[in-house]
Design a protein around this motif. Structure first.
Motif, PDB file in Angstrom:
ATOM      1  N   VAL A 182       0.847  -1.190   0.000  1.00 18.72           N
ATOM      2  CA  VAL A 182       0.000   0.000   0.000  1.00 18.72           C
ATOM      3  C   VAL A 182       0.881   1.237   0.000  1.00 18.72           C
ATOM      4  CG1 VAL A 182      -1.839  -1.195   1.199  1.00 18.72           C
ATOM      5  CG2 VAL A 182      -0.108   0.027   2.523  1.00 18.72           C
ATOM      6  N   GLY A 183       0.304   2.346  -0.441  1.00 20.36           N
ATOM      7  CA  GLY A 183       1.057   3.593  -0.453  1.00 20.36           C
ATOM      8  C   GLY A 183       1.286   4.123   0.945  1.00 20.36           C
ATOM      9  N   GLY A 184       2.463   4.621   1.191  1.00 16.87           N
ATOM     10  CA  GLY A 184       2.785   5.192   2.486  1.00 16.87           C
ATOM     11  C   GLY A 184       2.546   6.701   2.497  1.00 16.87           C
ATOM     12  N   TYR A 185       2.936   7.324   3.586  1.00 16.72           N
ATOM     13  CA  TYR A 185       2.781   8.763   3.711  1.00 16.72           C
ATOM     14  C   TYR A 185       3.857   9.280   4.642  1.00 16.72           C
ATOM     15  CZ  TYR A 185       0.831   8.055   8.414  1.00 16.72           C
ATOM     16  OH  TYR A 185       0.670   7.713   9.730  1.00 16.72           O
ATOM     17  N   SER A 186       3.996  10.586   4.696  1.00 16.78           N
ATOM     18  CA  SER A 186       4.902  11.209   5.639  1.00 16.78           C
ATOM     19  C   SER A 186       4.276  12.491   6.154  1.00 16.78           C
ATOM     20  CB  SER A 186       6.259  11.504   4.992  1.00 16.78           C
ATOM     21  OG  SER A 186       7.179  11.979   5.964  1.00 16.78           O
ATOM     22  N   VAL A 187       4.802  12.983   7.266  1.00 16.43           N
ATOM     23  CA  VAL A 187       4.312  14.189   7.914  1.00 16.43           C
ATOM     24  C   VAL A 187       5.336  15.300   7.688  1.00 16.43           C
ATOM     25  CG1 VAL A 187       3.726  15.239  10.133  1.00 16.43           C
ATOM     26  CG2 VAL A 187       3.041  12.876   9.640  1.00 16.43           C
ATOM     27  N   VAL A 188       4.879  16.436   7.145  1.00 14.77           N
ATOM     28  CA  VAL A 188       5.773  17.542   6.813  1.00 14.77           C
ATOM     29  C   VAL A 188       5.227  18.832   7.417  1.00 14.77           C
ATOM     30  CG1 VAL A 188       6.916  18.811   4.959  1.00 14.77           C
ATOM     31  CG2 VAL A 188       6.321  16.402   4.628  1.00 14.77           C
ATOM     32  N   GLN A 189       6.087  19.582   8.078  1.00 17.56           N
ATOM     33  CA  GLN A 189       5.684  20.870   8.631  1.00 17.56           C
ATOM     34  C   GLN A 189       5.211  21.809   7.530  1.00 17.56           C
ATOM     35  OE1 GLN A 189       5.653  22.792  11.732  1.00 17.56           O
ATOM     36  NE2 GLN A 189       5.281  20.698  12.431  1.00 17.56           N
ATOM     37  N   ASN A 190       4.170  22.589   7.806  1.00 20.68           N
ATOM     38  CA  ASN A 190       3.655  23.525   6.804  1.00 20.68           C
ATOM     39  C   ASN A 190       4.691  24.566   6.403  1.00 20.68           C
ATOM     40  OD1 ASN A 190       1.144  22.281   6.718  1.00 20.68           O
ATOM     41  ND2 ASN A 190       0.298  23.562   8.346  1.00 20.68           N
ATOM     42  N   THR A 191       5.599  24.868   7.304  1.00 18.98           N
ATOM     43  CA  THR A 191       6.636  25.855   6.996  1.00 18.98           C
ATOM     44  C   THR A 191       7.839  25.242   6.284  1.00 18.98           C
ATOM     45  OG1 THR A 191       7.589  25.526   9.205  1.00 18.98           O
ATOM     46  CG2 THR A 191       6.024  27.347   8.941  1.00 18.98           C
ATOM     47  N   PHE A 192       7.839  23.940   6.130  1.00 19.76           N
ATOM     48  CA  PHE A 192       8.948  23.245   5.472  1.00 19.76           C
ATOM     49  C   PHE A 192       8.569  23.102   4.002  1.00 19.76           C
ATOM     50  CE2 PHE A 192      11.911  19.545   4.981  1.00 19.76           C
ATOM     51  CZ  PHE A 192      13.039  20.151   5.511  1.00 19.76           C
ATOM     52  N   ARG A 193       9.247  23.815   3.125  1.00 27.85           N
ATOM     53  CA  ARG A 193       8.792  23.953   1.753  1.00 27.85           C
ATOM     54  C   ARG A 193       9.776  23.353   0.736  1.00 27.85           C
ATOM     55  NH1 ARG A 193       3.795  24.349   2.665  1.00 27.85           N
ATOM     56  NH2 ARG A 193       3.711  24.427   0.379  1.00 27.85           N
ATOM     57  N   ASN A 194       9.288  23.310  -0.501  1.00 29.77           N
ATOM     58  CA  ASN A 194      10.014  22.730  -1.639  1.00 29.77           C
ATOM     59  C   ASN A 194      10.144  21.215  -1.538  1.00 29.77           C
ATOM     60  OD1 ASN A 194      10.282  25.062  -3.113  1.00 29.77           O
ATOM     61  ND2 ASN A 194      12.426  25.423  -2.571  1.00 29.77           N
ATOM     62  N   VAL A 195       9.296  20.605  -0.733  1.00 29.73           N
ATOM     63  CA  VAL A 195       9.236  19.144  -0.646  1.00 29.73           C
ATOM     64  C   VAL A 195       8.182  18.666  -1.643  1.00 29.73           C
ATOM     65  CG1 VAL A 195       8.803  17.165   0.859  1.00 29.73           C
ATOM     66  CG2 VAL A 195       9.851  19.239   1.787  1.00 29.73           C
ATOM     67  N   PRO A 196       8.475  17.669  -2.465  1.00 30.09           N
ATOM     68  CA  PRO A 196       7.469  17.213  -3.433  1.00 30.09           C
ATOM     69  C   PRO A 196       6.237  16.650  -2.738  1.00 30.09           C
ATOM     70  CG  PRO A 196       9.344  15.716  -3.389  1.00 30.09           C
ATOM     71  CD  PRO A 196       9.734  16.906  -2.574  1.00 30.09           C
ATOM     72  N   LYS A 197       5.092  16.706  -3.428  1.00 26.63           N
ATOM     73  CA  LYS A 197       3.855  16.190  -2.857  1.00 26.63           C
ATOM     74  C   LYS A 197       3.861  14.672  -2.752  1.00 26.63           C
ATOM     75  CE  LYS A 197       1.043  20.091  -4.429  1.00 26.63           C
ATOM     76  NZ  LYS A 197      -0.098  20.528  -5.280  1.00 26.63           N
ATOM     77  N   SER A 198       4.683  14.029  -3.577  1.00 26.12           N
ATOM     78  CA  SER A 198       4.842  12.581  -3.512  1.00 26.12           C
ATOM     79  C   SER A 198       6.332  12.284  -3.465  1.00 26.12           C
ATOM     80  CB  SER A 198       4.202  11.908  -4.730  1.00 26.12           C
ATOM     81  OG  SER A 198       4.341  10.505  -4.661  1.00 26.12           O
ATOM     82  N   LEU A 199       6.764  11.584  -2.425  1.00 30.38           N
ATOM     83  CA  LEU A 199       8.184  11.358  -2.185  1.00 30.38           C
ATOM     84  C   LEU A 199       8.446   9.856  -2.159  1.00 30.38           C
ATOM     85  CD1 LEU A 199      10.796  12.934  -1.605  1.00 30.38           C
ATOM     86  CD2 LEU A 199      10.257  12.790   0.820  1.00 30.38           C
ATOM     87  N   LEU A 200       8.804   9.309  -3.313  1.00 25.22           N
ATOM     88  CA  LEU A 200       9.033   7.871  -3.434  1.00 25.22           C
ATOM     89  C   LEU A 200      10.062   7.390  -2.426  1.00 25.22           C
ATOM     90  CD1 LEU A 200       8.649   5.188  -5.115  1.00 25.22           C
ATOM     91  CD2 LEU A 200      10.666   5.936  -6.395  1.00 25.22           C
ATOM     92  N   SER A 201       9.739   6.313  -1.713  1.00 28.01           N
ATOM     93  CA  SER A 201      10.669   5.711  -0.763  1.00 28.01           C
ATOM     94  C   SER A 201      11.468   4.633  -1.480  1.00 28.01           C
ATOM     95  CB  SER A 201       9.902   5.105   0.418  1.00 28.01           C
ATOM     96  OG  SER A 201      10.792   4.466   1.315  1.00 28.01           O
ATOM     97  N   SER A 202      12.754   4.893  -1.706  1.00 32.21           N
ATOM     98  CA  SER A 202      13.566   3.981  -2.505  1.00 32.21           C
ATOM     99  C   SER A 202      15.025   4.140  -2.128  1.00 32.21           C
ATOM    100  CB  SER A 202      13.380   4.287  -3.999  1.00 32.21           C
ATOM    101  OG  SER A 202      14.280   3.563  -4.802  1.00 32.21           O
ATOM    102  N   THR A 203      15.836   3.123  -2.428  1.00 35.90           N
ATOM    103  CA  THR A 203      17.281   3.233  -2.271  1.00 35.90           C
ATOM    104  C   THR A 203      17.979   3.354  -3.617  1.00 35.90           C
ATOM    105  OG1 THR A 203      17.426   0.822  -2.132  1.00 35.90           O
ATOM    106  CG2 THR A 203      17.432   2.034  -0.072  1.00 35.90           C
TER     107      THR A 203
END
Length: 667
Positions: A628-649
């Motif tokens: 299933v798709g995961g999620y993450s928690v990002v502060q509203n003031t923390f910017r330039n983070v993509p809306k979808s952040l693939l978890s990969s190595t």
């Protein structure tokens, strides 16, 4: 039942063979369960607010050092042609502290967050390899030669220029030195022979292979390639016997077995070893460098690199953020509580379980944070990996029987697993790469996923196991009960134990005596390496286009393939060791050999689909459900983070999104 997310999603410690094993340091202390804000007098709880003149070309703290004569002017610290990074949202402002956390601070987590800066890198959509430290490259000799042109004027964090000498040192004097690395990574070899790496001039380095190396750039852009840009010669040569005659004696004075152990202890394995991050003296070309190592504490702090060689489109030096602080939190519920209080800029997905999402959702307004998607890159939630090359011929005969495997697959009630273990998320799935991959195969994904006890019994009977003992369990031809053990590694993915127990029950209902045995990862790995295992459970990583680089679930191309260790050994050793595999698997190996020599992406894709077709027809492994798709928690003031952040190595996450352009918006 536990959640569906892994507790070590991006840290693929359990993948055997191709990737290096990362060293884990467990922090000690008495405040692990504390929920007090993390302060030290310099920053408060949560992200520190940014500050400074929005038109400034460098961070205020660096400008102050220049004014005080402690740092050269910006023009002297930057290359003439810096790499320009396009912000994801908009140009940011300087300042602040990126607060994050981790359960076990291993090197892969730190590298993927803070140190993804190799010769080349993946584009943000992972579709191509782009320039990085190397501003350009040339491929010649029908794919046998790769010449990289290093960006002139890039400096290490101590002000020394980064040149071809550093790359040549990293390869010839570190990776090729058998006292340091007995085995050279396969991606740096071709035809069983190591690459030749030579300095053409001060900013040009050439790799030459014995055979065409069609996947070299992709490997170089992945986690593996970082080691070549993490070993500055001017620093590490003082610990190397070739350059320092007293290196052996000095190492022993410090309690090491010799110069090689001493160099590795100083971080000589590069960013993929925790020792690298524990040594603030190592110069780096990354955006931040260690200032406060873990030591015996509960946090690691890195500060901005004043010589970082990238800018935003306005010519302002990156990174925007001053500091990054990584807190060690070994209790997931403590991490969830702190996330709900808004203490972390970006919470890793290991602390974002499905079961906790309602709690975190309720706290969004007070905590001042948002959710972003963090899809997983593994192709399965729980895969049953049968040892098809089992050392016991009688067990091997059972496992290699395709009808046996098909029967067990039909016996699994995947929808019940999805409903009870996976929080009603996901779908029945075998071992195909995910739908987002160009290698997705519908038949490989869906064959034998129907829950049908009658079909299960039919195939098990067809396999020849019609006789049963007094307890109702099927018997092998030799009269022994049809039984095996499933090894489940503890401390990895929480759903594995619950899934294994459910499947054990399904299989016992059709007369197969499956047993579940849990154990620590190290013990299970040792058993697999010695080919002493029956069945192990894994998550099927990778599952996107990167299966081209790591096809371990479809063909045993390395010694660590859990379902065919002797066959993988045979392939890696060119038939000198291990055991010759069956004909159809040999054909897959031939196809993969051709892929590795092919430069044309379309031809690589065509050949790999042929390889996958054989895997589908042979049905080597048994999957349960698509992750299933995961999620993450990002502060509203923390910017330039993509809306979808693939978890990969393979596509180091979040490194591929250029964390140097993250910024903290003033409140």
């Amino acid at each position: 039942m536990d959640s569906s997310e892994p507790t070590v999603t991006r840290r693929k410690l359990l993948r055997f063979g191709g990737a290096a094993s990362f060293v884990i340091m467990t922090a000690s202390g008495c405040s692990l369960l504390s929920t007090d804000p993390d302060t030290d007098g310099r920053e408060g709880a949560g992200p520190q607010q940014a500050s400074g003149d929005p038109g400034a070309k460098e961070a205020p703290s660096l400008a102050e050092q220049v004014k005080a004569g402690k740092l050269p002017p910006l023009a002297q610290r930057m290359p003439k042609s810096p790499l320009v990074v396009q912000p994801i949202e908009k140009v940011g402002n300087y300042g602040g502290t990126w607060q994050t956390c981790v359960g076990n601070p291993d090197a892969s987590f730190l590298f993927m967050n803070l140190g993804y800066d190799g010769l080349v890198r993946w584009s943000r959509d992972w579709s191509k390899v782009e320039p990085n430290l190397a501003e350009s490259w040339d491929a010649g000799g029908d794919g046998r030669q790769y010449t990289f042109h290093i960006r002139p004027g890039v400096k290490w964090s101590d002000g020394q220029e980064c040149t071809a000498d550093d790359i040549v040192f990293a390869y010839n004097d570190v990776l090729r030195n058998q006292e340091l690395f007995p085995t050279l990574p396969e991606w740096l070899t071709a035809g069983g022979r190591p690459a030749t790496v030579e300095k053409v001039d001060s900013h040009t380095v050439r790799f030459t292979f014995a055979e065409p190396k069609g996947l070299f750039l992709q490997y170089l852009a992945s986690s593996s390639g970082n080691v070549l840009t993490a070993l500055p010669r001017h620093y590490f040569q003082q610990f190397h016997k070739k350059y320092a005659p007293d290196a052996e004696a000095k190492a022993k004075e410090k309690g090491h077995n010799g110069w090689a152990d001493g160099l590795l202890a100083m971080g000589g394995a590069g960013m993929t070893d925790i020792a690298w991050w524990q040594n603030p003296a190592i110069p780096t070309i990354a955006a931040w460098k260690t200032s406060q190592p873990l030591g015996g504490g509960l946090r690691l702090t890195v500060d901005r690199n004043p010589y970082y060689w990238k800018t935003d489109p306005d010519g302002r030096q990156l990174p925007y953020i001053d500091h990054v602080r990584v807190q060690v939190i070994q209790d997931p519920q403590v991490a969830v509580l702190r996330s709900s209080q808004g203490q972390f800029s970006l919470t890793p997905d290991e602390f974002a379980a499905i079961r906790d999402k309602p709690v975190l959702a309720a706290g969004r307004e007070d905590g001042g944070y948002r959710f972003i998607d963090m899809p997983q890159s593994n192709m399965n939630s729980a895969t049953f990996v049968f040892n098809l090359a089992h050392r016991d011929p009688k067990v091997r005969q059972v496992f290699q029987n395709k009808d046996f495997r098909i029967g067990l697959s039909y016996a699994i009630n995947r929808q019940e697993i999805i409903n009870t273990v996976l929080q009603r998320q996901g779908e029945p799935w075998q071992t195909s790469p995910l739908r987002q991959s160009k290698f997705f195969d519908e038949k490989l994904a869906k064959q034998y996923t129907e829950y049908d006890v009658a079909k299960a019994n039919e195939h098990l009977d067809r396999a020849g196991y019609t006789q049963r003992d007094g307890a109702g369990f099927r018997l092998r031809p030799d009269g022994e009960r049809l039984a095996f053990t499933v090894q489940v590694r503890l401390g990895t993915i929480p759903i594995w134990v619950d899934t294994a127990e459910l499947v054990r029950g399904y299989w016992q209902r059709v007369g197969v005596d499956a047993r579940v045995q849990t154990g620590n990862s190290e013990l299970v790995i040792q058993r697999v390496e010695a080919n002493q295992h029956d069945v192990v459970m894994d998550d099927g990583y990778p599952g996107l286009d990167d299966v081209l680089l790591d096809p371990a679930w479809y063909v045993p191309y390395q010694t660590g393939c859990q379902w065919a260790v002797p066959w993988g050994t045979w392939y890696v050793s060119a038939g000198r060791q291990g055991e010759e595999p069956p004909p159809r698997m040999r054909r897959q190996m031939e196809l993969y050999d051709e892929i590795k020599k092919t430069l044309e992406p379309a031809r690589q894709e065509e050949l790999f689909k042929q390889l996958l077709r054989i895997a589908q027809e042979e049905f080597y492994l048994i999957g349960t459900a698509m992750p299933v798709g995961g999620y993450s928690v990002v502060q509203n003031t923390f910017r330039n983070v993509p809306k979808s952040l693939l978890s990969s190595t393979t596509y180091p996450s979040p490194g591929w999104s250029n964390p140097e352009q993250y910024y903290i918006e003033p409140r």
